[in-house]
Design a protein around this motif. Structure first.
Motif, PDB file in Angstrom:
ATOM      1  N   LYS A  96       0.813  -1.205   0.000  1.00 49.56           N
ATOM      2  CA  LYS A  96       0.000   0.000   0.000  1.00 49.56           C
ATOM      3  C   LYS A  96       0.857   1.270   0.000  1.00 49.56           C
ATOM      4  N   ILE A  97       2.058   1.205   0.577  1.00 51.18           N
ATOM      5  CA  ILE A  97       2.891   2.409   0.672  1.00 51.18           C
ATOM      6  C   ILE A  97       4.261   2.241   0.021  1.00 51.18           C
ATOM      7  N   SER A  98       4.664   1.035  -0.292  1.00 54.48           N
ATOM      8  CA  SER A  98       6.019   0.755  -0.764  1.00 54.48           C
ATOM      9  C   SER A  98       6.438   1.551  -1.990  1.00 54.48           C
ATOM     10  N   PRO A  99       5.630   1.691  -3.045  1.00 50.66           N
ATOM     11  CA  PRO A  99       6.112   2.392  -4.245  1.00 50.66           C
ATOM     12  C   PRO A  99       6.558   3.828  -3.977  1.00 50.66           C
ATOM     13  N   LEU A 100       6.002   4.487  -2.973  1.00 57.88           N
ATOM     14  CA  LEU A 100       6.325   5.888  -2.711  1.00 57.88           C
ATOM     15  C   LEU A 100       7.207   6.077  -1.480  1.00 57.88           C
ATOM     16  N   LEU A 101       7.506   5.005  -0.773  1.00 56.25           N
ATOM     17  CA  LEU A 101       8.264   5.134   0.478  1.00 56.25           C
ATOM     18  C   LEU A 101       9.763   5.190   0.192  1.00 56.25           C
ATOM     19  N   ALA A 102      10.410   6.287   0.600  1.00 56.60           N
ATOM     20  CA  ALA A 102      11.847   6.450   0.370  1.00 56.60           C
ATOM     21  C   ALA A 102      12.668   5.907   1.524  1.00 56.60           C
ATOM     22  N   PHE A 103      12.287   6.214   2.762  1.00 55.84           N
ATOM     23  CA  PHE A 103      13.099   5.758   3.888  1.00 55.84           C
ATOM     24  C   PHE A 103      12.252   5.602   5.144  1.00 55.84           C
ATOM     25  N   VAL A 104      12.725   4.724   6.009  1.00 54.32           N
ATOM     26  CA  VAL A 104      12.151   4.531   7.342  1.00 54.32           C
ATOM     27  C   VAL A 104      13.146   5.081   8.348  1.00 54.32           C
ATOM     28  N   GLN A 105      12.721   6.086   9.098  1.00 54.35           N
ATOM     29  CA  GLN A 105      13.601   6.773  10.043  1.00 54.35           C
ATOM     30  C   GLN A 105      13.344   6.295  11.467  1.00 54.35           C
ATOM     31  N   PHE A 106      14.409   5.835  12.146  1.00 54.98           N
ATOM     32  CA  PHE A 106      14.336   5.512  13.564  1.00 54.98           C
ATOM     33  C   PHE A 106      14.875   6.700  14.368  1.00 54.98           C
ATOM     34  N   PRO A 107      14.419   6.887  15.592  1.00 57.65           N
ATOM     35  CA  PRO A 107      14.945   7.993  16.410  1.00 57.65           C
ATOM     36  C   PRO A 107      16.387   7.735  16.827  1.00 57.65           C
ATOM     37  N   GLN A 108      17.110   8.801  17.060  1.00 57.51           N
ATOM     38  CA  GLN A 108      18.460   8.666  17.597  1.00 57.51           C
ATOM     39  C   GLN A 108      18.371   8.551  19.118  1.00 57.51           C
ATOM     40  N   ARG A 109      18.910   7.464  19.638  1.00 56.71           N
ATOM     41  CA  ARG A 109      18.964   7.254  21.090  1.00 56.71           C
ATOM     42  C   ARG A 109      20.427   7.064  21.475  1.00 56.71           C
ATOM     43  N   PHE A 110      20.736   7.349  22.738  1.00 51.90           N
ATOM     44  CA  PHE A 110      22.136   7.376  23.162  1.00 51.90           C
ATOM     45  C   PHE A 110      22.323   6.597  24.461  1.00 51.90           C
ATOM     46  N   HIS A 111      23.455   5.914  24.541  1.00 45.21           N
ATOM     47  CA  HIS A 111      23.711   5.054  25.695  1.00 45.21           C
ATOM     48  C   HIS A 111      24.374   5.780  26.848  1.00 45.21           C
ATOM     49  N   ASN A 112      24.878   6.995  26.623  1.00 47.51           N
ATOM     50  CA  ASN A 112      25.676   7.677  27.637  1.00 47.51           C
ATOM     51  C   ASN A 112      25.005   8.933  28.179  1.00 47.51           C
ATOM     52  N   ILE A 113      23.685   9.022  28.082  1.00 47.17           N
ATOM     53  CA  ILE A 113      22.961  10.193  28.551  1.00 47.17           C
ATOM     54  C   ILE A 113      22.694  10.079  30.047  1.00 47.17           C
ATOM     55  N   SER A 114      23.009  11.123  30.789  1.00 48.05           N
ATOM     56  CA  SER A 114      22.755  11.123  32.236  1.00 48.05           C
ATOM     57  C   SER A 114      21.282  11.409  32.511  1.00 48.05           C
ATOM     58  N   LYS A 115      20.884  11.231  33.742  1.00 51.57           N
ATOM     59  CA  LYS A 115      19.480  11.430  34.112  1.00 51.57           C
ATOM     60  C   LYS A 115      19.052  12.879  33.923  1.00 51.57           C
ATOM     61  N   SER A 116      19.939  13.815  34.263  1.00 50.94           N
ATOM     62  CA  SER A 116      19.592  15.234  34.141  1.00 50.94           C
ATOM     63  C   SER A 116      19.731  15.746  32.710  1.00 50.94           C
ATOM     64  N   ASP A 117      20.655  15.183  31.921  1.00 51.05           N
ATOM     65  CA  ASP A 117      20.879  15.559  30.522  1.00 51.05           C
ATOM     66  C   ASP A 117      20.969  17.077  30.377  1.00 51.05           C
ATOM     67  N   TYR A 119      22.778  19.053  28.732  1.00 46.69           N
ATOM     68  CA  TYR A 119      23.024  19.623  27.409  1.00 46.69           C
ATOM     69  C   TYR A 119      21.930  19.280  26.399  1.00 46.69           C
ATOM     70  N   ASP A 120      20.867  18.635  26.850  1.00 52.42           N
ATOM     71  CA  ASP A 120      19.801  18.176  25.953  1.00 52.42           C
ATOM     72  C   ASP A 120      20.385  17.378  24.784  1.00 52.42           C
ATOM     73  N   SER A 121      21.306  16.496  25.105  1.00 48.27           N
ATOM     74  CA  SER A 121      21.975  15.698  24.070  1.00 48.27           C
ATOM     75  C   SER A 121      21.047  14.677  23.436  1.00 48.27           C
ATOM     76  N   GLN A 122      19.984  14.294  24.140  1.00 47.02           N
ATOM     77  CA  GLN A 122      19.076  13.289  23.592  1.00 47.02           C
ATOM     78  C   GLN A 122      18.133  13.879  22.543  1.00 47.02           C
ATOM     79  N   LEU A 123      18.136  15.214  22.378  1.00 46.43           N
ATOM     80  CA  LEU A 123      17.273  15.874  21.386  1.00 46.43           C
ATOM     81  C   LEU A 123      15.824  15.423  21.552  1.00 46.43           C
ATOM     82  N   ARG A 124      15.356  15.480  22.782  1.00 50.93           N
ATOM     83  CA  ARG A 124      14.032  14.963  23.124  1.00 50.93           C
ATOM     84  C   ARG A 124      12.933  15.622  22.312  1.00 50.93           C
ATOM     85  N   MET A 125      13.010  16.950  22.154  1.00 50.54           N
ATOM     86  CA  MET A 125      11.957  17.671  21.441  1.00 50.54           C
ATOM     87  C   MET A 125      11.808  17.172  20.002  1.00 50.54           C
ATOM     88  N   ILE A 126      12.929  16.904  19.341  1.00 52.83           N
ATOM     89  CA  ILE A 126      12.881  16.463  17.945  1.00 52.83           C
ATOM     90  C   ILE A 126      12.329  15.052  17.839  1.00 52.83           C
TER      91      ILE A 126
END
Length: 516
Positions: A96-117, A119-126
Motif C-alpha cells: 500500500k505504501i512501498s512504491p512511494l516510500l523512500a526511507f524509514v527513520q528511527f529515532p536517535q537514542r544514546f547510551h551515555n545520557i545522564s538522568k539530568s541531561d 546539554y539536551d543531548s538526547q534531542l528529546r523535542m525532535i
C-alpha cells in the motif's frame, strides 16, 4: 562499510570477511560479507564531507551487493535490536505504501545520557515530539543516521528507459555501475575478490563525480553540510514519503555529546547547514509549495530558518529591556493595565506548552529547566555563529567547512556531566557572549530593583526587572562558574574580565543611543 578519514590519502579497500567459499552447515549462521573502503582524498578536489562519503558508499555497495535498501549509521552507533531490519521492511514491503516510500527513520537514542541531561543531548523535542507530528504529514525529515533508505530513491529518476550515454552523464563512466543500477548485474565471490575490487578504485576516486550529477540530482546532495535535511527535503519534493518508527526498545544507540564545547560546535554546524538551505535555491518556503503540501513546506521552513528565529529575538530579549530599564524607559504595559494580561498569557502559555511536552514524554521539571537553559545558551552562540557562517558562504566570503562532533570522551568532562555540572572549558567565542549577557542582566536586575524599591515605579518596571531575574535564574550555572566554582570546568577569570569590559562598552553605547 565505509570509514571517513579527515586527511588526504589514496583509495584503500579490503575484503575483511568473505565466507563465500566456506562450507556452512544448515544450522550455522552465515556471517555477512564485510568490505573496508577508504575513498580517495587529495587537493584540490572537494570530498564534500559526509555526503561525499555516503555517495561513494552508494556506488561501491552497488557493485558488491546491489541491495535495494541501505542502512545508514554514524560511526559511533551500534545495533541495539537485531529486529530493526524486519521492522523497516514491514513498511518498505507494504504494497500500500512501498512504491512511494523512500526511507524509514528511527529515532536517535544514546547510551551515555545522564538522568539530568544538562546539554539536551538526547534531542528529546525532535525525536519524541516533532518527528511524531511530521509523520502525520509526508513523513519525518531525514535525520543523518538510523534509517533504511530505498536505493532507487537516490537515483533521481527512473533509469530503465534511458539510453547508456545519458545515464553516464548522470552516474559517471562506470558501465558496471550502470548495469547494477539497472538490475542487470549479479555479483559473486570471484568478482568481489578480483574485478570488482578494481572497479571500486574508479568509483571511490575523487575525480569520478566530475561532470556528473552526483550530489546535484543523484545521491546525497552537496549544497549544505546538513546533507540529510536537504536530501530528505528534495525526496519529499519529488513525491516520496517517509515513515517514523519509534519502538519502545531503541533499535540503535550512539554517543551523545557530554560537554558544552562539543554541544555548541555541533549546534553551530547544524545551524550553518540549515541556514544555508534557507538562503539557497532550495528555500523550503519558495521551492517547496509547488511540489509538496504547504504544511510540509512550513515544517521544513521552520527548521531552515530556526537559527535566525531563535538568535535574533533572544539577543533582543536579553539586551533591550535591560538597557531600557537602566535608562528608566518602560517597554511593557503597567501591571495595573488590562493589556498586561496579554503579555502574561503569552509568557505562561509558552512555558506551559514546553513543560507539558516534557512531562508527556517521560521528562521532569528538571529536564524542562535544562532544556530552557541550553536553548538560551545555543541561541546566543551556536545559532548566531551558524547563521553568520551560512551568510558568509553564500556571499563568497568563506568556504564550506565541516567540524565533526568529537566522539572521544574525557574522564573529567564525563565526571562533571554525570554530576550535572556544566563544563565551561570551551572557546572564548562561545563563553564571552554568554558571560557578557549575564553580567549585563546582573547590573540591570540590581539597578532595576533599586529603582523599584526607592523610586517606587514598580508598576511600570516590574516586567523588565522580572525578565533580568528570569534570565539569571535560568542561567545560574554560569554565575556559579564565574564566582563560586574552582574546578577545571569553571569560567576562567580572564574570560570574566574580558566579558565585563564588553558589557561596560555595550552599556555605555546603549545609554548614548537611548539618550539621543
Amino acid at each position: 562499510m565505509l570509514f571517513i578519514f579527515p586527511q588526504f590519502h589514496p583509495i584503500f579497500r579490503k575484503v575483511i570477511q568473505d565466507n563465500s567459499n566456506d562450507k556452512v552447515q544448515v544450522d550455522q549462521v552465515k556471517i555477512p560479507l564485510l568490505v573496508y573502503v577508504a575513498r580517495e582524498k587529495r587537493p584540490p578536489h572537494s570530498h564534500h564531507f559526509k555526503a561525499g562519503a555516503l555517495n561513494v558508499l552508494q556506488r561501491v555497495s552497488c557493485m558488491i551487493s546491489n541491495s535495494p535498501y541501505i542502512l545508514v549509521l554514524d560511526c559511533d552507533m551500534y545495533c541495539n535490536d537485531p529486529t530493526s531490519a524486519r521492522r523497516a521492511m514491514c513498511f518498505h514491503l507494504d504494497s500500500k505504501i512501498s512504491p512511494l516510500l523512500a526511507f524509514v527513520q528511527f529515532p536517535q537514542r544514546f547510551h551515555n545520557i545522564s538522568k539530568s541531561d544538562i546539554y539536551d543531548s538526547q534531542l528529546r523535542m525532535i525525536f519524541s515530539v516533532q518527528w511524531q507530528g511530521i509523520d502525520g504529514l509526508q513523513g519525518p525529515i531525514l535525520s543523518g543516521t538510523g534509517f533504511y533508505i530505498k536505493r532507487v530513491s537516490l537515483c533521481g529518476r527512473s533509469i530503465q528507459d534511458i539510453d547508456l550515454e545519458e545515464l553516464k552523464q548522470s552516474f559517471g563512466s562506470s558501465n558496471e555501475l550502470i548495469k547494477s543500477l539497472r538490475g542487470n548485474y549479479k555479483s559473486n565471490a570471484l568478482n568481489v575478490q578480483h574485478r570488482l575490487l578494481e572497479e571500486t578504485r574508479l568509483l571511490a576516486s575523487c575525480t569520478y563525480e566530475k561532470d556528473t550529477k552526483w550530489g546535484k540530482e543523484v545521491g546525497f546532495l552537496y549544497d549544505s553540510v546538513v546533507e540529510d535535511y536537504l536530501t530528505g527535503f528534495t525526496l519529499h519534493c519529488k513525491g516520496w514519503t517517509s515513515v517514523y518508527c519509534d519502538p519502545s526498545r531503541p533499535q540503535f544507540l550512539g554517543s551523545g555529546t557530554t560537554n558544552l564545547n562539543d554541544n555548541l560546535i555541533q549546534g553551530m554546524r547544524w545551524s550553518s547547514g540549515l541556514a544555508e538551505v534557507g538562503f539557497s535555491k532550495f528555500c523550503p518556503l519558495i521551492y517547496g509549495p509547488p511540489r509538496m503540501s504547504i504544511f510540509v513546506s512550513m515544517c521544513y521552513g521552520y527548521y531552515a530558518f530556526s537559527p535566525l528565529l531563535y538568535f535574533l529575538p533572544l539577543w533582543c530579549f536579553a539586551t533591550i529591556p535591560q538597557l531600557c530599564l537602566l535608562n528608566n524607559i518602560p517597554l511593557y504595559p503597567k501591571v495595573s493595565n488590562s493589556y498586561f494580561v496579554i503579555f502574561l498569557f503569552i509568557f505562561l502559555s509558552s512555558i506551559s506548552k514546553h513543560l507539558q511536552e516534557v512531562l508527556s514524554t517521560g521528562g521532569s521539571f528538571q529536564i524542562w529547566r535544562n532544556e530552557q537553559r541550553i536553548w538560551m545558551m545555543k541561541s546566543i552562540t551556536s545559532r548566531l555563529y551558524g547563521s553568520l557562517d551560512a551568510i558568509m558562504k553564500r556571499i563568497g566570503m568563506r568556504e564550506a567547512s565541516f567540524l565533526p562532533t568529537n566522539k572521544v570522551e574525557d574522564v573529567e568532562q564525563v565526571k562533571l556531566y554525570k554530576m550535572g555540572k556544566f563544563d565551561f572549558q570551551t572557546s572564548n567565542m562561545f563563553l564571552v557572549p554568554m558571560v557578557s549577557l549575564i553580567i549585563l542582566n546582573m547590573v540591570s536586575f540590581i539597578g532595576g530593583l533599586v529603582r523599584v524599591i526607592f523610586v517606587g515605579n514598580w508598576d511600570q518596571m516590574l516586567v523588565q526587572v522580572f525578565i533580568s531575574f528570569y534570565i539569571l535564574v535560568m542561567n545560574f550555572p554560569i554565575i556559579e562558574a564565574m564566582i563560586i566554582r574552582k574546578d577545571k570546568g569553571r569560567v576562567r577569570p580572564s574570560v570574566t574580565i574580558l566579558s565585563a569590559m564588553f558589557s561596560t562598552i555595550f552599556l555605555l553605547l546603549g545609554c548614548i543611543i537611548l539618550c539621543c
